[in-house]
Write an enzyme that holds these catalytic residues in place. Structure first.
Site, mmCIF file in Angstrom:
data_model
loop_
_atom_site.group_PDB
_atom_site.id
_atom_site.type_symbol
_atom_site.label_atom_id
_atom_site.label_comp_id
_atom_site.label_asym_id
_atom_site.label_seq_id
_atom_site.Cartn_x
_atom_site.Cartn_y
_atom_site.Cartn_z
ATOM 1 N N LYS A 4 0.983 -7.931 -9.331
ATOM 2 C CA LYS A 4 0.015 -7.351 -8.397
ATOM 3 C C LYS A 4 -1.389 -7.327 -9.007
ATOM 4 O O LYS A 4 -2.362 -7.694 -8.345
ATOM 5 C CB LYS A 4 0.484 -5.943 -8.020
ATOM 6 C CG LYS A 4 -0.380 -5.240 -6.991
ATOM 7 C CD LYS A 4 0.438 -4.266 -6.157
ATOM 8 C CE LYS A 4 0.834 -2.996 -6.892
ATOM 9 N NZ LYS A 4 -0.293 -2.058 -7.084
ATOM 10 N N ARG A 102 -7.229 10.014 -4.246
ATOM 11 C CA ARG A 102 -7.306 9.545 -5.637
ATOM 12 C C ARG A 102 -8.742 9.524 -6.161
ATOM 13 O O ARG A 102 -9.670 9.186 -5.433
ATOM 14 C CB ARG A 102 -6.642 8.170 -5.745
ATOM 15 C CG ARG A 102 -5.176 8.261 -5.377
ATOM 16 C CD ARG A 102 -4.482 6.951 -5.501
ATOM 17 N NE ARG A 102 -4.494 6.461 -6.870
ATOM 18 C CZ ARG A 102 -4.052 5.249 -7.222
ATOM 19 N NH1 ARG A 102 -3.594 4.427 -6.309
ATOM 20 N NH2 ARG A 102 -4.079 4.895 -8.476
ATOM 21 N N SER A 147 -8.325 2.999 -18.684
ATOM 22 C CA SER A 147 -8.105 2.590 -17.295
ATOM 23 C C SER A 147 -8.615 1.178 -17.069
ATOM 24 O O SER A 147 -9.809 0.902 -17.217
ATOM 25 C CB SER A 147 -8.821 3.547 -16.334
ATOM 26 O OG SER A 147 -8.932 2.936 -15.063
ATOM 27 N N GLN A 149 -8.682 -0.279 -14.259
ATOM 28 C CA GLN A 149 -9.465 -0.327 -13.022
ATOM 29 C C GLN A 149 -10.916 0.046 -13.292
ATOM 30 O O GLN A 149 -11.835 -0.607 -12.786
ATOM 31 C CB GLN A 149 -8.855 0.596 -11.974
ATOM 32 C CG GLN A 149 -7.485 0.114 -11.518
ATOM 33 C CD GLN A 149 -6.832 1.043 -10.522
ATOM 34 O OE1 GLN A 149 -7.391 2.088 -10.178
ATOM 35 N NE2 GLN A 149 -5.657 0.685 -10.057
ATOM 36 N N ASP A 294 2.887 2.336 -15.125
ATOM 37 C CA ASP A 294 3.468 2.226 -13.783
ATOM 38 C C ASP A 294 4.999 2.260 -13.806
ATOM 39 O O ASP A 294 5.630 2.431 -12.755
ATOM 40 C CB ASP A 294 2.986 0.945 -13.098
ATOM 41 C CG ASP A 294 1.489 0.999 -12.799
ATOM 42 O OD1 ASP A 294 0.923 2.107 -12.765
ATOM 43 O OD2 ASP A 294 0.886 -0.076 -12.608
ATOM 44 N N LYS A 321 -1.874 8.802 -9.597
ATOM 45 C CA LYS A 321 -1.482 7.493 -9.071
ATOM 46 C C LYS A 321 -1.260 7.619 -7.551
ATOM 47 O O LYS A 321 -1.780 8.538 -6.937
ATOM 48 C CB LYS A 321 -0.244 6.990 -9.814
ATOM 49 C CG LYS A 321 -0.508 6.726 -11.306
ATOM 50 C CD LYS A 321 -1.508 5.599 -11.490
ATOM 51 C CE LYS A 321 -1.807 5.334 -12.949
ATOM 52 N NZ LYS A 321 -2.897 4.383 -13.137
ATOM 53 N N ARG A 367 6.514 3.303 -5.824
ATOM 54 C CA ARG A 367 7.310 3.378 -7.061
ATOM 55 C C ARG A 367 8.252 4.581 -7.082
ATOM 56 O O ARG A 367 9.284 4.552 -7.747
ATOM 57 C CB ARG A 367 6.412 3.341 -8.295
ATOM 58 C CG ARG A 367 5.591 2.056 -8.342
ATOM 59 C CD ARG A 367 5.178 1.606 -9.710
ATOM 60 N NE ARG A 367 4.094 0.640 -9.596
ATOM 61 C CZ ARG A 367 4.254 -0.664 -9.351
ATOM 62 N NH1 ARG A 367 5.456 -1.186 -9.214
ATOM 63 N NH2 ARG A 367 3.213 -1.458 -9.244
#
Ligand code: S3P
Length: 411
Positions: A4, A102, A147, A149, A294, A321, A367
Protein backbone atom coordinates in the site's frame (compact mmCIF):
# COMPACT_ATOMS: atom_id res chain seq x y z
CA UNK A 1 -1.68 -7.73 -2.76
CA UNK A 2 0.79 -4.99 -3.68
CA UNK A 3 2.29 -2.85 -0.96
CA UNK A 4 0.00 0.00 0.00
CA UNK A 5 2.75 2.48 0.92
CA UNK A 6 4.63 1.87 -2.33
CA UNK A 7 1.40 2.02 -4.38
CA UNK A 8 0.43 5.46 -3.05
CA UNK A 9 3.90 6.76 -3.80
CA UNK A 10 3.97 5.34 -7.34
CA UNK A 11 0.80 7.27 -8.27
CA UNK A 12 1.70 10.46 -6.46
CA UNK A 13 5.34 10.69 -7.53
CA UNK A 14 4.28 9.70 -11.04
CA UNK A 15 1.90 12.68 -11.06
CA UNK A 16 4.73 15.04 -10.03
CA UNK A 17 7.13 13.79 -12.67
CA UNK A 18 8.28 15.18 -15.98
CA UNK A 19 7.66 11.87 -17.78
CA UNK A 20 5.37 8.86 -17.68
CA UNK A 21 5.42 6.23 -14.89
CA UNK A 22 4.54 2.58 -15.55
CA UNK A 23 3.53 0.59 -12.49
CA UNK A 24 3.17 -3.17 -12.15
CA UNK A 25 1.65 -4.84 -9.10
CA UNK A 26 -0.21 -1.71 -7.96
CA UNK A 27 -2.52 -2.45 -5.03
CA UNK A 28 -6.14 -2.40 -6.20
CA UNK A 29 -7.84 -1.26 -2.98
CA UNK A 30 -9.81 1.73 -1.73
CA UNK A 31 -6.96 3.65 -0.11
CA UNK A 32 -5.01 3.60 -3.35
CA UNK A 33 -8.16 4.54 -5.30
CA UNK A 34 -8.28 7.65 -3.09
CA UNK A 35 -4.78 8.64 -4.15
CA UNK A 36 -5.63 7.89 -7.77
CA UNK A 37 -8.68 10.16 -7.68
CA UNK A 38 -6.63 12.87 -6.01
CA UNK A 39 -3.86 12.88 -8.62
CA UNK A 40 -6.51 12.89 -11.36
CA UNK A 41 -8.05 15.96 -9.71
CA UNK A 42 -4.62 17.58 -9.97
CA UNK A 43 -4.46 16.95 -13.71
CA UNK A 44 -2.69 13.58 -14.01
CA UNK A 45 -4.20 10.77 -16.06
CA UNK A 46 -4.08 7.19 -14.82
CA UNK A 47 -4.94 4.33 -17.16
CA UNK A 48 -4.55 0.58 -17.20
CA UNK A 49 -2.67 -0.89 -20.15
CA UNK A 50 -2.17 -4.64 -20.20
CA UNK A 51 -0.94 -5.52 -16.73
CA UNK A 52 0.41 -2.04 -16.09
CA UNK A 53 -0.98 1.16 -14.64
CA UNK A 54 0.33 4.16 -16.53
CA UNK A 55 0.50 7.59 -14.89
CA UNK A 56 0.83 10.55 -17.24
CA UNK A 57 1.62 13.74 -15.36
CA UNK A 58 0.21 17.12 -16.38
CA UNK A 59 2.61 19.84 -17.51
CA UNK A 60 2.03 21.43 -14.10
CA UNK A 61 -0.20 20.23 -11.24
CA UNK A 62 -3.38 22.31 -11.20
CA UNK A 63 -5.68 23.59 -8.47
CA UNK A 64 -8.33 20.88 -7.84
CA UNK A 65 -11.88 21.91 -8.81
CA UNK A 66 -13.42 20.27 -5.73
CA UNK A 67 -12.65 19.00 -2.25
CA UNK A 68 -10.28 16.01 -2.29
CA UNK A 69 -11.75 13.08 -0.36
CA UNK A 70 -8.99 10.80 0.93
CA UNK A 71 -11.50 8.28 2.33
CA UNK A 72 -9.83 6.21 5.06
CA UNK A 73 -6.28 6.92 3.91
CA UNK A 74 -3.92 8.83 6.20
CA UNK A 75 -1.05 8.39 3.77
CA UNK A 76 -3.01 10.08 0.97
CA UNK A 77 -4.01 12.99 3.17
CA UNK A 78 -0.61 13.66 4.71
CA UNK A 79 1.50 13.20 1.57
CA UNK A 80 -0.90 15.32 -0.48
CA UNK A 81 -0.77 18.09 2.13
CA UNK A 82 2.98 18.27 1.50
CA UNK A 83 2.61 18.31 -2.29
CA UNK A 84 -0.27 20.80 -2.37
CA UNK A 85 1.66 23.25 -0.19
CA UNK A 86 3.77 23.87 -3.28
CA UNK A 87 0.95 23.93 -5.86
CA UNK A 88 -0.49 27.44 -6.45
CA UNK A 89 -4.21 27.55 -5.64
CA UNK A 90 -6.63 26.39 -2.97
CA UNK A 91 -7.09 22.77 -1.95
CA UNK A 92 -9.27 21.18 0.69
CA UNK A 93 -8.50 17.65 1.90
CA UNK A 94 -10.93 15.57 3.89
CA UNK A 95 -11.77 11.93 4.62
CA UNK A 96 -14.14 9.51 6.32
CA UNK A 97 -15.14 9.59 9.99
CA UNK A 98 -11.98 7.69 10.98
CA UNK A 99 -9.59 9.92 9.04
CA UNK A 100 -11.28 13.06 10.37
CA UNK A 101 -10.22 11.98 13.86
CA UNK A 102 -6.53 11.63 12.99
CA UNK A 103 -3.94 14.29 13.84
CA UNK A 104 -2.68 16.64 11.11
CA UNK A 105 -0.74 19.15 13.25
CA UNK A 106 2.26 16.91 12.74
CA UNK A 107 2.33 17.93 9.05
CA UNK A 108 0.91 21.45 9.42
CA UNK A 109 3.61 22.66 11.84
CA UNK A 110 6.67 21.66 9.79
CA UNK A 111 5.10 22.74 6.47
CA UNK A 112 4.31 26.16 7.93
CA UNK A 113 7.99 26.54 8.75
CA UNK A 114 8.59 26.23 5.01
CA UNK A 115 6.20 29.12 4.37
CA UNK A 116 3.09 27.04 3.59
CA UNK A 117 -0.34 28.49 4.29
CA UNK A 118 -2.41 25.77 5.98
CA UNK A 119 -5.30 25.48 8.37
CA UNK A 120 -7.42 22.67 9.78
CA UNK A 121 -10.40 22.04 12.00
CA UNK A 122 -10.29 22.18 15.78
CA UNK A 123 -7.31 24.49 16.14
CA UNK A 124 -5.39 22.94 13.23
CA UNK A 125 -5.62 19.48 14.81
CA UNK A 126 -8.00 17.56 12.56
CA UNK A 127 -9.06 17.28 8.90
CA UNK A 128 -10.43 18.81 6.76
CA UNK A 129 -7.19 20.59 5.90
CA UNK A 130 -7.18 23.77 3.82
CA UNK A 131 -4.02 24.42 1.82
CA UNK A 132 -3.20 27.62 -0.04
CA UNK A 133 -0.23 26.59 -2.13
CA UNK A 134 2.56 29.02 -2.89
CA UNK A 135 6.31 29.57 -2.81
CA UNK A 136 8.15 27.50 -0.19
CA UNK A 137 11.59 27.71 1.38
CA UNK A 138 13.63 24.74 2.55
CA UNK A 139 13.88 24.02 6.27
CA UNK A 140 15.52 21.61 8.68
CA UNK A 141 12.94 19.53 10.47
CA UNK A 142 13.55 17.49 13.61
CA UNK A 143 10.59 15.19 14.18
CA UNK A 144 9.36 14.12 17.62
CA UNK A 145 7.83 10.89 16.33
CA UNK A 146 9.19 8.53 13.71
CA UNK A 147 6.64 8.97 10.93
CA UNK A 148 7.11 8.14 7.27
CA UNK A 149 4.02 10.16 6.42
CA UNK A 150 5.36 13.32 8.05
CA UNK A 151 8.86 12.75 6.67
CA UNK A 152 7.43 12.24 3.18
CA UNK A 153 5.17 15.30 3.38
CA UNK A 154 8.19 17.46 4.25
CA UNK A 155 10.41 15.94 1.54
CA UNK A 156 7.69 16.33 -1.11
CA UNK A 157 7.20 19.98 -0.15
CA UNK A 158 11.00 20.22 -0.33
CA UNK A 159 10.90 19.33 -4.02
CA UNK A 160 8.98 22.60 -4.58
CA UNK A 161 11.03 24.71 -2.13
CA UNK A 162 13.99 26.98 -2.52
CA UNK A 163 17.13 25.58 -0.88
CA UNK A 164 17.55 22.33 1.00
CA UNK A 165 14.93 20.56 3.11
CA UNK A 166 16.06 18.00 5.65
CA UNK A 167 14.18 15.74 8.06
CA UNK A 168 15.71 14.09 11.12
CA UNK A 169 13.72 11.33 12.82
CA UNK A 170 14.10 9.86 16.31
CA UNK A 171 14.05 6.34 14.79
CA UNK A 172 14.10 5.23 11.18
CA UNK A 173 10.62 4.95 9.62
CA UNK A 174 9.88 3.24 6.30
CA UNK A 175 12.04 4.67 3.51
CA UNK A 176 9.95 3.98 0.39
CA UNK A 177 9.83 7.70 -0.46
CA UNK A 178 13.62 8.01 -0.45
CA UNK A 179 14.06 4.87 -2.54
CA UNK A 180 11.42 5.74 -5.14
CA UNK A 181 12.48 9.38 -5.52
CA UNK A 182 16.06 8.19 -6.10
CA UNK A 183 14.78 5.66 -8.64
CA UNK A 184 13.09 8.57 -10.42
CA UNK A 185 16.31 10.56 -10.58
CA UNK A 186 15.93 12.88 -7.58
CA UNK A 187 19.14 13.33 -5.55
CA UNK A 188 18.24 12.28 -1.98
CA UNK A 189 20.97 12.57 0.65
CA UNK A 190 20.84 10.31 3.70
CA UNK A 191 23.06 10.65 6.76
CA UNK A 192 22.12 8.50 9.74
CA UNK A 193 18.56 9.43 10.67
CA UNK A 194 18.56 12.54 8.46
CA UNK A 195 17.26 12.69 4.88
CA UNK A 196 17.56 15.75 2.63
CA UNK A 197 16.36 16.89 -0.78
CA UNK A 198 16.64 20.06 -2.81
CA UNK A 199 14.31 21.52 -5.43
CA UNK A 200 13.87 18.85 -8.07
CA UNK A 201 11.33 17.14 -10.27
CA UNK A 202 11.23 13.34 -10.54
CA UNK A 203 11.46 12.00 -14.08
CA UNK A 204 9.04 9.07 -13.66
CA UNK A 205 10.00 5.60 -14.83
CA UNK A 206 9.10 2.06 -13.85
CA UNK A 207 7.81 0.91 -10.48
CA UNK A 208 7.28 -2.75 -9.65
CA UNK A 209 5.32 -2.91 -6.40
CA UNK A 210 6.35 -5.72 -4.01
CA UNK A 211 3.87 -7.75 -1.95
CA UNK A 212 2.65 -6.00 1.19
CA UNK A 213 4.16 -7.45 4.36
CA UNK A 214 1.45 -5.68 6.37
CA UNK A 215 -1.19 -7.72 4.51
CA UNK A 216 0.83 -10.95 4.54
CA UNK A 217 1.25 -10.49 8.31
CA UNK A 218 -2.25 -11.87 9.02
CA UNK A 219 -1.52 -15.18 7.31
CA UNK A 220 2.06 -15.39 8.57
CA UNK A 221 0.86 -14.96 12.15
CA UNK A 222 -1.99 -17.42 11.64
CA UNK A 223 0.49 -19.98 10.34
CA UNK A 224 2.87 -19.37 13.26
CA UNK A 225 0.21 -20.15 15.87
CA UNK A 226 -1.86 -22.95 14.36
CA UNK A 227 -0.24 -26.39 14.82
CA UNK A 228 0.69 -28.05 11.54
CA UNK A 229 0.39 -24.86 9.49
CA UNK A 230 2.73 -23.48 6.91
CA UNK A 231 2.32 -20.42 4.68
CA UNK A 232 4.63 -19.19 1.91
CA UNK A 233 4.33 -15.69 0.49
CA UNK A 234 6.12 -15.13 -2.80
CA UNK A 235 7.48 -11.75 -3.91
CA UNK A 236 7.01 -10.21 -0.47
CA UNK A 237 8.51 -6.78 0.15
CA UNK A 238 11.34 -7.24 2.65
CA UNK A 239 12.56 -3.65 2.95
CA UNK A 240 14.39 -3.72 6.33
CA UNK A 241 12.32 -0.75 7.55
CA UNK A 242 9.26 -3.05 7.32
CA UNK A 243 10.39 -6.49 8.50
CA UNK A 244 10.13 -6.14 12.29
CA UNK A 245 7.38 -8.79 12.25
CA UNK A 246 9.79 -11.46 10.96
CA UNK A 247 12.18 -10.67 13.84
CA UNK A 248 9.33 -10.95 16.32
CA UNK A 249 8.06 -14.23 14.86
CA UNK A 250 11.58 -15.68 15.20
CA UNK A 251 11.91 -14.38 18.77
CA UNK A 252 8.59 -16.09 19.60
CA UNK A 253 9.95 -19.38 18.28
CA UNK A 254 8.19 -19.62 14.91
CA UNK A 255 10.14 -21.03 11.99
CA UNK A 256 10.79 -18.28 9.44
CA UNK A 257 12.56 -18.96 6.17
CA UNK A 258 13.55 -16.20 3.75
CA UNK A 259 14.48 -17.44 0.26
CA UNK A 260 15.16 -16.06 -3.21
CA UNK A 261 16.16 -12.60 -1.94
CA UNK A 262 16.50 -10.02 -4.67
CA UNK A 263 16.04 -6.31 -5.32
CA UNK A 264 13.51 -5.11 -7.88
CA UNK A 265 13.13 -1.41 -8.75
CA UNK A 266 15.01 -0.35 -5.62
CA UNK A 267 12.95 -2.42 -3.15
CA UNK A 268 14.12 -5.75 -1.67
CA UNK A 269 11.79 -8.71 -1.91
CA UNK A 270 11.88 -12.43 -1.12
CA UNK A 271 9.79 -15.56 -0.69
CA UNK A 272 8.96 -15.95 2.99
CA UNK A 273 7.74 -19.13 4.67
CA UNK A 274 6.44 -19.34 8.23
CA UNK A 275 5.79 -22.65 9.99
CA UNK A 276 3.97 -23.21 13.24
CA UNK A 277 5.85 -23.92 16.46
CA UNK A 278 5.32 -23.69 20.21
CA UNK A 279 5.31 -19.93 20.67
CA UNK A 280 6.76 -18.07 23.64
CA UNK A 281 6.25 -14.49 24.80
CA UNK A 282 8.71 -11.76 23.85
CA UNK A 283 9.48 -8.12 24.42
CA UNK A 284 8.82 -5.61 21.61
CA UNK A 285 10.01 -2.05 22.26
CA UNK A 286 12.27 0.76 21.03
CA UNK A 287 13.71 0.84 17.54
CA UNK A 288 11.77 -2.11 16.20
CA UNK A 289 8.40 -0.36 16.70
CA UNK A 290 8.30 1.68 13.45
CA UNK A 291 9.42 -1.50 11.63
CA UNK A 292 6.19 -3.31 12.54
CA UNK A 293 3.79 -0.57 13.63
CA UNK A 294 0.93 -1.69 11.35
CA UNK A 295 1.39 -5.35 12.33
CA UNK A 296 1.01 -4.77 16.08
CA UNK A 297 -2.76 -5.39 16.25
CA UNK A 298 -2.15 -8.85 14.74
CA UNK A 299 0.87 -9.39 17.01
CA UNK A 300 -1.33 -8.60 20.03
CA UNK A 301 -3.75 -11.32 18.96
CA UNK A 302 -0.85 -13.70 18.27
CA UNK A 303 0.65 -13.06 21.71
CA UNK A 304 -2.46 -14.60 23.31
CA UNK A 305 -1.29 -17.90 21.75
CA UNK A 306 2.28 -17.69 23.10
CA UNK A 307 3.32 -19.17 26.42
CA UNK A 308 4.42 -16.56 28.95
CA UNK A 309 4.46 -12.80 28.83
CA UNK A 310 4.62 -10.59 25.72
CA UNK A 311 5.29 -6.92 26.37
CA UNK A 312 4.83 -4.15 23.79
CA UNK A 313 6.08 -0.64 24.72
CA UNK A 314 6.93 2.63 22.89
CA UNK A 315 3.92 2.12 20.62
CA UNK A 316 1.81 5.16 21.54
CA UNK A 317 1.43 5.87 17.81
CA UNK A 318 -1.00 2.93 17.70
CA UNK A 319 -3.53 5.21 19.35
CA UNK A 320 -3.69 7.55 16.32
CA UNK A 321 -4.02 5.05 13.47
CA UNK A 322 -7.30 4.22 11.65
CA UNK A 323 -8.59 3.68 15.22
CA UNK A 324 -7.02 3.70 18.68
CA UNK A 325 -5.61 0.25 18.02
CA UNK A 326 -4.38 -0.33 21.57
CA UNK A 327 -7.84 0.31 22.96
CA UNK A 328 -9.59 -1.58 20.16
CA UNK A 329 -7.47 -4.74 20.40
CA UNK A 330 -7.16 -4.48 24.19
CA UNK A 331 -10.91 -4.37 24.75
CA UNK A 332 -11.66 -7.00 22.13
CA UNK A 333 -9.03 -9.50 23.25
CA UNK A 334 -10.04 -9.03 26.90
CA UNK A 335 -13.67 -9.75 25.93
CA UNK A 336 -12.43 -12.89 24.16
CA UNK A 337 -10.83 -14.08 27.40
CA UNK A 338 -7.21 -12.95 26.90
CA UNK A 339 -5.15 -11.81 29.87
CA UNK A 340 -4.11 -8.37 28.78
CA UNK A 341 -3.04 -5.23 30.56
CA UNK A 342 -3.00 -1.95 28.63
CA UNK A 343 -0.49 0.87 29.06
CA UNK A 344 -0.51 4.32 27.50
CA UNK A 345 2.20 3.14 25.05
CA UNK A 346 1.60 -0.59 24.79
CA UNK A 347 0.39 -3.66 26.61
CA UNK A 348 1.37 -6.88 28.38
CA UNK A 349 -0.25 -10.16 27.39
CA UNK A 350 0.01 -13.40 29.34
CA UNK A 351 -0.61 -16.61 27.39
CA UNK A 352 -1.37 -19.05 26.14
CA UNK A 353 -5.16 -18.69 26.17
CA UNK A 354 -7.78 -20.39 24.06
CA UNK A 355 -9.86 -17.40 23.00
CA UNK A 356 -13.66 -17.35 23.26
CA UNK A 357 -16.12 -16.06 20.71
CA UNK A 358 -16.64 -12.30 20.71
CA UNK A 359 -18.42 -9.51 18.83
CA UNK A 360 -15.94 -7.02 17.44
CA UNK A 361 -16.52 -3.33 16.88
CA UNK A 362 -14.15 -2.78 13.95
CA UNK A 363 -14.25 1.06 14.15
CA UNK A 364 -13.62 1.62 10.38
CA UNK A 365 -10.22 -0.04 10.91
CA UNK A 366 -9.28 -2.76 8.40
CA UNK A 367 -6.47 -4.11 10.55
CA UNK A 368 -8.73 -4.64 13.57
CA UNK A 369 -11.18 -6.57 11.36
CA UNK A 370 -8.48 -8.77 9.79
CA UNK A 371 -6.61 -9.38 13.06
CA UNK A 372 -9.80 -10.61 14.71
CA UNK A 373 -10.75 -12.73 11.69
CA UNK A 374 -7.43 -14.57 12.21
CA UNK A 375 -7.96 -14.60 15.99
CA UNK A 376 -11.18 -16.53 15.33
CA UNK A 377 -8.93 -19.44 14.35
CA UNK A 378 -7.40 -19.25 17.84
CA UNK A 379 -10.84 -20.02 19.35
CA UNK A 380 -10.90 -23.48 17.68
CA UNK A 381 -14.42 -23.05 16.37
CA UNK A 382 -16.18 -20.32 18.37
CA UNK A 383 -18.00 -17.51 16.61
CA UNK A 384 -16.28 -14.17 16.12
CA UNK A 385 -18.69 -11.56 14.75
CA UNK A 386 -17.26 -8.50 12.99
CA UNK A 387 -19.78 -5.64 13.01
CA UNK A 388 -18.48 -4.30 9.69
CA UNK A 389 -16.14 -5.83 7.13
CA UNK A 390 -16.37 -3.17 4.42
CA UNK A 391 -13.26 -1.55 5.94
CA UNK A 392 -11.14 -4.50 4.78
CA UNK A 393 -11.47 -3.19 1.20
CA UNK A 394 -9.23 -0.23 2.06
CA UNK A 395 -6.12 -2.44 1.87
CA UNK A 396 -7.01 -6.09 1.15
CA UNK A 397 -10.25 -6.69 -0.80
CA UNK A 398 -9.44 -10.40 -1.34
CA UNK A 399 -8.71 -11.09 2.34
CA UNK A 400 -11.75 -13.23 3.17
CA UNK A 401 -11.49 -15.25 -0.03
CA UNK A 402 -7.87 -16.03 0.74
CA UNK A 403 -8.70 -16.83 4.35
CA UNK A 404 -11.38 -19.28 3.24
CA UNK A 405 -8.92 -20.94 0.87
CA UNK A 406 -6.18 -21.29 3.47
CA UNK A 407 -8.12 -21.91 6.66
CA UNK A 408 -11.72 -22.71 5.71
CA UNK A 409 -11.42 -26.22 7.11
CA UNK A 410 -10.22 -24.97 10.47
CA UNK A 411 -13.29 -22.95 11.25
C1 S3P B 1 2.74 4.85 6.14
C2 S3P B 1 3.43 5.16 7.27
C3 S3P B 1 3.07 4.67 8.61
C4 S3P B 1 2.03 3.55 8.57
C5 S3P B 1 0.97 3.81 7.56
C6 S3P B 1 1.55 3.99 6.18
C7 S3P B 1 3.23 5.38 4.86
O1 S3P B 1 2.59 5.74 9.36
O2 S3P B 1 1.47 3.35 9.84
O3 S3P B 1 0.06 2.73 7.54
O4 S3P B 1 2.83 4.87 3.80
O5 S3P B 1 4.04 6.31 4.87
P1 S3P B 1 3.60 6.81 10.00
O6 S3P B 1 3.47 8.07 9.28
O7 S3P B 1 3.18 6.89 11.41
O8 S3P B 1 5.00 6.28 9.83
Amino acid sequence: PGDKSVSHRALLFGALSTGETRVTGLLDAEDVHSTRKAVEALGATVRTEGGEVVVTPPEKLREPADVIDCGNSGTSLRLLTGVLSGVPGLSVLTGDASLRKRPVRRVIDPLRRMGADLSARDGDRLPPVVVRGGPLRGARHVLEVASAQVKSACLLAGLFAEGETSVTEPERSRDHTERMLRGMGVPVRTDGLTVAVGPSRPRGGRVDVPGDISSAAFFLCGAAALPGSEVTVRGLGTNPTRTGLLDVLRAMGAKVEVANEREVAGEPRADVTVRAAELRGTEIRGRIIPRLIDELPMVMALATQARGRTVIRDAKELRVKESDRLAAMGETLAAAGAQIELFEDGCAIEGATRLRGVTVRTRLDHRIAMSMAIAQLFTRGAEVVLDDVACVATSFPSFFRLLDGLAGGRR
